[in-house]
Structure formats: structure tokens, C-alpha cells
Scaffold this active site. Structure first.
Site, short mmCIF file in Angstrom:
data_model
loop_
_atom_site.label_atom_id
_atom_site.label_comp_id
_atom_site.label_asym_id
_atom_site.label_seq_id
_atom_site.Cartn_x
_atom_site.Cartn_y
_atom_site.Cartn_z
N GLY A 82 0.82 -1.21 0.00
CA GLY A 82 0.00 0.00 0.00
C GLY A 82 0.85 1.26 0.00
O GLY A 82 1.96 1.28 0.54
N ARG A 146 1.25 -5.80 -4.98
CA ARG A 146 1.26 -6.69 -3.82
C ARG A 146 1.70 -8.12 -4.16
O ARG A 146 1.42 -9.05 -3.40
CB ARG A 146 -0.13 -6.72 -3.18
CG ARG A 146 -0.53 -5.41 -2.48
CD ARG A 146 -1.69 -5.62 -1.55
NE ARG A 146 -2.16 -4.38 -0.94
CZ ARG A 146 -1.64 -3.86 0.17
NH1 ARG A 146 -0.64 -4.47 0.78
NH2 ARG A 146 -2.12 -2.74 0.67
N LYS A 203 8.19 0.64 5.53
CA LYS A 203 7.07 1.45 5.04
C LYS A 203 5.75 0.90 5.53
O LYS A 203 5.61 -0.31 5.58
CB LYS A 203 7.10 1.42 3.51
CG LYS A 203 5.90 2.03 2.83
CD LYS A 203 5.18 1.08 1.86
CE LYS A 203 4.44 -0.04 2.54
NZ LYS A 203 3.53 -0.81 1.68
N THR A 204 4.83 1.67 5.91
CA THR A 204 3.39 1.39 6.04
C THR A 204 2.75 2.43 6.93
O THR A 204 3.26 2.75 8.01
CB THR A 204 3.04 -0.03 6.57
OG1 THR A 204 1.62 -0.11 6.69
CG2 THR A 204 3.64 -0.41 7.91
N ASP A 206 0.26 1.94 8.48
CA ASP A 206 -0.35 1.22 9.61
C ASP A 206 0.47 1.34 10.90
O ASP A 206 -0.05 1.11 11.98
CB ASP A 206 -0.53 -0.26 9.28
CG ASP A 206 -1.54 -0.48 8.16
OD1 ASP A 206 -2.07 0.52 7.64
OD2 ASP A 206 -1.79 -1.64 7.81
N TYR A 244 -25.68 15.18 14.79
CA TYR A 244 -25.24 13.88 14.26
C TYR A 244 -24.22 13.20 15.15
O TYR A 244 -23.33 13.86 15.72
CB TYR A 244 -24.55 14.05 12.89
CG TYR A 244 -25.45 14.48 11.78
CD1 TYR A 244 -26.63 13.80 11.49
CD2 TYR A 244 -25.10 15.59 11.00
CE1 TYR A 244 -27.45 14.20 10.44
CE2 TYR A 244 -25.91 15.99 9.95
CZ TYR A 244 -27.09 15.30 9.68
OH TYR A 244 -27.89 15.70 8.66
N MET A 251 -8.24 3.75 8.57
CA MET A 251 -7.43 2.68 7.99
C MET A 251 -6.34 2.17 8.94
O MET A 251 -5.93 2.89 9.85
CB MET A 251 -6.79 3.18 6.69
CG MET A 251 -6.46 2.07 5.74
SD MET A 251 -5.87 2.71 4.17
CE MET A 251 -7.03 1.94 3.05
N GLY A 252 -5.88 1.00 8.63
CA GLY A 252 -4.89 0.30 9.44
C GLY A 252 -5.36 -1.14 9.48
O GLY A 252 -6.26 -1.47 10.25
N GLU A 429 -7.54 8.67 1.71
CA GLU A 429 -7.32 10.12 1.82
C GLU A 429 -5.95 10.45 2.39
O GLU A 429 -5.41 11.53 2.16
CB GLU A 429 -8.36 10.74 2.78
CG GLU A 429 -9.79 10.73 2.31
CD GLU A 429 -10.50 9.41 2.57
OE1 GLU A 429 -9.85 8.41 2.89
OE2 GLU A 429 -11.73 9.41 2.43
P1 FBP Z 1 0.67 -1.93 3.61
O1 FBP Z 1 0.66 -2.78 4.84
O2 FBP Z 1 1.07 -2.66 2.39
O3 FBP Z 1 1.46 -0.68 3.81
O4 FBP Z 1 -0.83 -1.43 3.32
C1 FBP Z 1 -1.59 -0.91 4.32
C2 FBP Z 1 -2.99 -0.53 3.90
O5 FBP Z 1 -3.07 0.84 3.63
C3 FBP Z 1 -3.96 -0.93 5.02
O6 FBP Z 1 -4.07 0.08 5.97
C4 FBP Z 1 -5.23 -1.23 4.26
O7 FBP Z 1 -6.03 -2.17 4.94
C5 FBP Z 1 -4.72 -1.80 2.99
O8 FBP Z 1 -3.44 -1.23 2.77
C6 FBP Z 1 -5.62 -1.51 1.83
O9 FBP Z 1 -5.12 -2.14 0.70
P2 FBP Z 1 -5.47 -1.78 -0.79
O10 FBP Z 1 -4.64 -0.61 -1.15
O11 FBP Z 1 -5.05 -3.00 -1.53
O12 FBP Z 1 -6.92 -1.47 -0.85
#
Ligand code: FBP
Length: 560
Positions: A82, A146, A203-204, A206, A244, A251-252, A429
Site C-alpha cells: 500500500g 502486492r 514502510k506502512t 499502519d 449527528y 485505515m490500518g 485520503e
Molecule cells: P501496507 O501494509 O502494504 O502498507 O498497506 C496498508 C494498507 O493501507 C492498510 O491500511 C489497508 O487495509 C490496505 O493497505 C488496503 O489495501 P489496498 O490498497 O489494496 O486497498
């Protein structure tokens, strides 16, 4: 017609900062070796699988004052998995270091992720090409993918491509899975006497590729700040309209670091942390009850609004869901080629096929879910066989269940409020935002340092830059053996060596900060509004790191 925005133009001019030792010249570094290392767990198995790369020392670089000559090298680089803000700067740092070491060095970028090295799809970097991408977000410079790099055939093909381009080192920029593949490739290259080195970069967004040696993966800083800006804006809206409840999934994939960090930066009313849900064995029902309790108590005070943060991976940490999803993953793997399933004409037919194969308890859980979530759980698995949690609308599932529960409470006379909810998912985003100054500097340093590791003959190492809460010139550059971070885990039904994922530590300072404050944040609106990432201005605004890094570092210093 404009081709660049004003901010793009300014960011292209930004010169990322380097740790002092790296800024004093790539050819005058001295490598200091620590003691031999071992893997975090399963030492005997990991050692047996990585006979050539296991046990190497952690290394750090210092400026030696002696300028050495550097032989000509061609290097290949891969962006894997990602997107994460700063990937372009890793490549820029690598490129600048290799050109500084020897201007006739060449850098090739493999296109579309790991498949680029297998299929021989590449581009050669030039000054002109790379200069367009400095300090920008995204991975569009060479694309990402990937593909898992792990089979003998893939390694043979990669070797052939490297030989054709006379490449003597490959840098893989990726998360835990991609760096696991980097470790396998490094071992294979040594075992087969190819002389090709492999270096990884952490990298990530997450934030789960971290350990005693790696303080944080790149991209986490920018992504969390981007989400925090958006959450802050929504908090302001909620506090203005007061009508609301906003349910925001963040994400993560697995760990809740991103949601936790975004919560510390914004102080919302409710934050769910997957690791806590699992540790306390909270069922879906008990999560709903916990949230309803806060919603009811706020309604009693006339507050029919609020903010909820939900980590993307939550569903897989709820015990009954975890069991059902594991069962479902196995079934989905067996159904991939099943003609009845593949050719089923309606989603209802697919549900029936799956339900009939699930164990009884898991079938009950699956059956209890709304059709939309049941359908999302049947979507394609990722290359590691996992459910793609980003596609499961947990936020909507929770809204539906909470609405039902609040109606019951109203009928019992226990709820007097109004419940109107909005759902959001913040993920894509934040993954390609302009890197913050921190990520711009950190990534450039990681790439520059990756070349230092290559130049010093290392392979099977992860580029490491530490002491990250200090100013960049005090950062410590070096390398960590990839095998040091590995253990054995079950993947696709088999035990495999993998880099251990770091989950949120419930006894750690970051979670404690949330735990100590959440009741106050739940009832009294203590919203923080971080605003947009700032690139220019006082360093207390522009260069400040995440709460996670600061709290973890403070704890480390107390313990030292
Ligand atoms: P990486 O672990 O490869 O850095 O990706 C993280 C991530 O952004 C997650 O947070 C998310 O669940 C996933 O990629 C989404 O994957 P995709 O880009 O294939 O929709």
C-alpha cells in the site's frame, strides 16, 4: 494551463534533512557493529531457514573523516504494498547517495511493485525524472503492487533480470510482508552465490512495522495527521450542528495504531481499540452496549451528537468474528475453483453455499449479520489470504446495531435522545498526502542510509534511522538484520517465517493516555482541532512528530 499547484512548486524546492553522519559524506562513513543478534522468537527454526543471513549484528554509522573510493554499482528499487507518504523521498535519498558515492552509479526502478523485477519491467532514473517527484506523496513514480516474491521460479527470474542490468543490490520499500520477502530474497541470493545484496526500508501507514530497533514505519506521521485534520473538521461540524453522531472508520489493516494516534490528536468521544476488544473478549453485542451507554448518558445531558473512531481491522479482533472469519477464509480458499460457487447467479445462493459449509457456531454468527456485510465478507482475499478489511463497512454495521439497541432502550424508557448517524471511512485520503516535514526527512534519510548499508557490503538488513523525536541532525543511522525481527506464524495453513507485526500494547504509554482520558472525552467535549499539516513556519508546528512516537520515547527515556 497550470501543471503544478503552488504547494507542489514550493515542496519541490524543499531540501530534506539528514542525520549528521550521513550529511558529512556517503564515502566517509565508518560502520560500527554491535553484538550478534537472534530472532524475536522461534530462534532454531528461523536460524535453520536463514543459514546465511541469520545472527548478523545491528550496525550504526559514524563519520570517519576518511574519504574512501566507492566501486561502480547498479541498484534496483521496488515499491511494495500500500502507498505511504514519503516513498518518493526514499528513492530520492537512495539516488542522491549513490550518485554522490560514484556519479557513474545507476538506479533502476522496477515498475508496478515486486512483479517488475520478475517480469523485467523497469525504468532508469535520471536527475530530471526524479526531480519532479521530490517531497511529493504517492508511489506513482514507479507504481506499487502486492505480488509476493517467494518462489524459486520468481527468484530465478529476478536473478536473470538483475544479471541483465548488472544490478548488484536491490532495495525493497515495504511493510512486514514485503520485508519478509526481502529477507527470503537476500538469503536466496547469498545461498546461490549471486553477490546481489538486498536491503529493506520500513514502510506502512499502519505503523505496525516497529520494534526495539525500528521506532516507526514511514507514512504513519503524515497519514495520521491527515486523518486527524479531517476528524477535527468533523468534530467542529458536529459541535456546531449538534445533531449527528459521526462514525469514522480509520485505515490500518490489523493493528489500531493509526486510530489510536488520530484519537490522541483529536480527543473524540468514543475510540474503539481492536487489541483491547480482543484482550477483554468483547463480543459485538458488548461493544454495541458500551457505545450505547455513552450515547444514552450524553443524551441525558442534552447532547445528541458525538464522534466515534473505529479501527479498520476491528471486525477481525471480535472473538466470535475472528473465529467465523478464520473458518470463512478456509472455505473461500476451497471455493475459489468450485463451479457451484463461481457460477452462482445470486448473492443469496453464495450465502447458502457458505453457510452450509461453516461450522455451526460460525454459521450462526455469519447469519446474524446484515446481507451487505455478509456479501463484503465474501469479497476476494488479498494475496496473503486475508479478508480485505478496508472493504467491510464495520462503521455501518455498528450504526445499524446501535439504532436497533437504542430503539429497545427507548421502549423500556431508558433512552430519551435522538440518534442520527453519519458514516465515514478515512483511508485512501491519507496514504498519498504530501509527506509532512518529518516523513520527507525520515524517508530521504532511510533511502540515503539504504545506500550506506549497500556500500558497506551488507545484505538482509532493514534501513534504520533512530532517535526520531530529536532534531534530524541528531538521528542515528544504521541497519537491523531482517531475521532479528522474525518469528514463525501460520499462513495459508502452513508455518512460515514472517516479520512480527507490532500490535498496540495495552500496557504501553500510548494506550494508557487514551484509557486515562476517555471518560472525560466521552462526556465533556474536549475536541482538539489539529488543522492541516504545515510545511512552512515555526518548527513546533511543522516538525513535531506524532503523540505515539513522543510518548513511547518518553517512556523509553524513563526506563533507561
Ligand atoms: P501496507 O501494509 O502494504 O502498507 O498497506 C496498508 C494498507 O493501507 C492498510 O491500511 C489497508 O487495509 C490496505 O493497505 C488496503 O489495501 P489496498 O490498497 O489494496 O486497498
Amino acid at each position: 494551463m497550470k501543471t503544478l499547484s503552488p504547494l507542489q512548486i514550493e515542496r519541490l524546492k524543499y531540501q530534506p534533512k539528514l542525520p549528521k553522519c550521513l550529511s558529512e559524506g556517503i564515502n566517509s562513513l565508518e560502520m560500527v557493529e554491535g553484538a550478534a543478534t537472534q530472532s524475536v522468537r522461534d530462534q532454531e527454526q528461523i536460524k535453520a531457514l536463514f543459514t546465511n543471513t541469520y545472527g548478523k549484528p545491528v550496525v550504526t554509522f559514524e563519520h570517519s573523516g576518511v574519504v574512501k573510493s566507492s566501486e561502480q554499482r547498479n541498484i534496483g528499487v521496488i515499491l511494495s504494498g500500500g502507498q505511504a507518504p514519503g516513498g518518493h523521498n526514499v528513492i530520492a535519498g537512495l539516488y542522491d547517495a549513490l550518485k554522490q558515492a560514484n556519479p557513474s552509479n545507476k538506479l533502476y526502478g522496477f515498475l508496478g511493485g515486486p512483479s517488475g523485477i520478475i517480469d523485467g519491467k523497469y525504468v532508469e532514473f535520471t536527475d530530471e525524472f526524479i526531480d519532479q517527484y521530490r517531497n511529493t506523496g504517492g508511489f506513482d513514480i514507479i507504481g506499487s503492487g502486492r505480488t509476493k516474491l517467494e518462489t524459486e521460479e520468481q527468484f530465478q527470474k529476478s536473478l536473470a533480470v538483475c544479471k541483465k542490468l548488472n544490478i548488484s543490490a536491490v532495495v525493497i520499500i515495504g511493510g512486514d510482508d514485503s520485508n519478509t520477502n526481502a529477507a527470503l530474497l537476500a538469503e536466496w541470493f547469498v545461498k546461490n552465490n549471486t553477490g546481489i545484496q538486498v536491503i529493506g526500508c520500513p514502510k506502512t501507514i499502519d505503523g505496525d512495522l516497529k520494534n526495539d530497533q525500528i521506532e516507526i514505519s514511514f507514512g504513519f506521521d503524515t497519514a495520521t495527521k491527515t486523518y486527524a485534520e479531517l476528524i477535527g473538521n468533523i468534530q467542529r461540524d458536529a459541535n456546531s450542528a449538534k445533531k449527528y453522531w459521526h462514525f469514522i472508520k480509520i485505515m490500518g489493516r490489523s493493528a489500531s495504531h493509526v486510530a489510536l494516534e488520530a484519537a490522541l490528536q483529536t480527543q473524540p468521544n468514543i475510540t474503539l481499540i481492536s487489541e483491547e476488544v480482543e484482550a477483554k473478549k468483547m463480543s459485538l453485542e458488548s461493544i454495541v452496549n458500551y457505545m450505547c451507554d455513552i450515547i444514552v448518558r450524553r443524551a441525558d445531558r442534552g447532547k445528541n451528537f458525538g464522534i466515534v473512531i473505529i479501527p479498520e481491522g476491528l471486525i477481525e479482533f471480535i472473538p466470535e468474528m475472528k473465529s467465523m472469519i478464520a473458518n470463512l477464509n478456509d472455505i473461500m480458499a476451497s471455493l475459489e475453483t468450485d463451479p457451484d460457487f463461481v457460477n452462482a447467479t445470486t448473492i443469496r445462493d453464495k450465502f447458502d453455499i457458505v453457510e452450509n459449509r461453516l461450522d455451526d457456531d460460525n454459521a450462526k454468527v455469519y447469519n446474524s449479520l446484515p446481507a451487505i456485510i455478509k456479501g463484503q465478507l465474501l469479497a476476494d482475499r488479498d494475496p496473503h489470504g486475508n479478508v480485505q478489511v478496508s472493504k467491510i463497512e464495520t462503521e455501518k454495521l455498528l450504526i445499524e446495531m446501535i439504532t436497533t439497541r437504542l430503539n429497545e432502550l427507548r421502549q423500556q424508557g431508558d433512552y430519551i435522545g435522538k440518534f442520527s448517524a453519519q458514516s465515514h471511512f478515512f483511508g485512501y485520503e491519507g496514504r498519498c498526502a504530501f509527506p509532512s516535514n518529518f516523513d520527507a526527512d525520515y524517508c530521504y534519510s532511510l533511502g540515503f542510509n539504504a545506500f550506506a548499508l549497500i556500500n558497506n557490503g551488507l545484505t538482509g538488513y532493514l534501513s534504520s534511522v533512530r532517535n526520531l523525536t530529536a532534531p534530524a541532525n541528531e538521528w542515528v543511522a544504521g541497519g537491523v538484520p531482517l531475521t532479528m525481527m522474525m518469528n514463525m506464524e501460520k499462513r495459508h495453513g502452513e508455518m512460515k517465517p514472517v516479520i512480527q507485526k507490532a500490535l498496540v500494547k495495552l500496557d504501553g504509554p500510548v494506550f494508557k493516555q487514551l484509557e486515562e482520558n476517555r471518560e472525560e472525552w466521552a462526556m465533556n467535549d474536549r475536541y482538539l482541532f489539529p488543522g492541516a499539516i504545515q510545511y512552512f513556519g515555526p518548527s513546533c508546528v511543522c516538525d513535531v512528530t506524532t503523540c505515539t512516537l513522543q510518548l513511547e520515547r518518553a517512556k523509553e527515556l524513563v526506563n533507561a
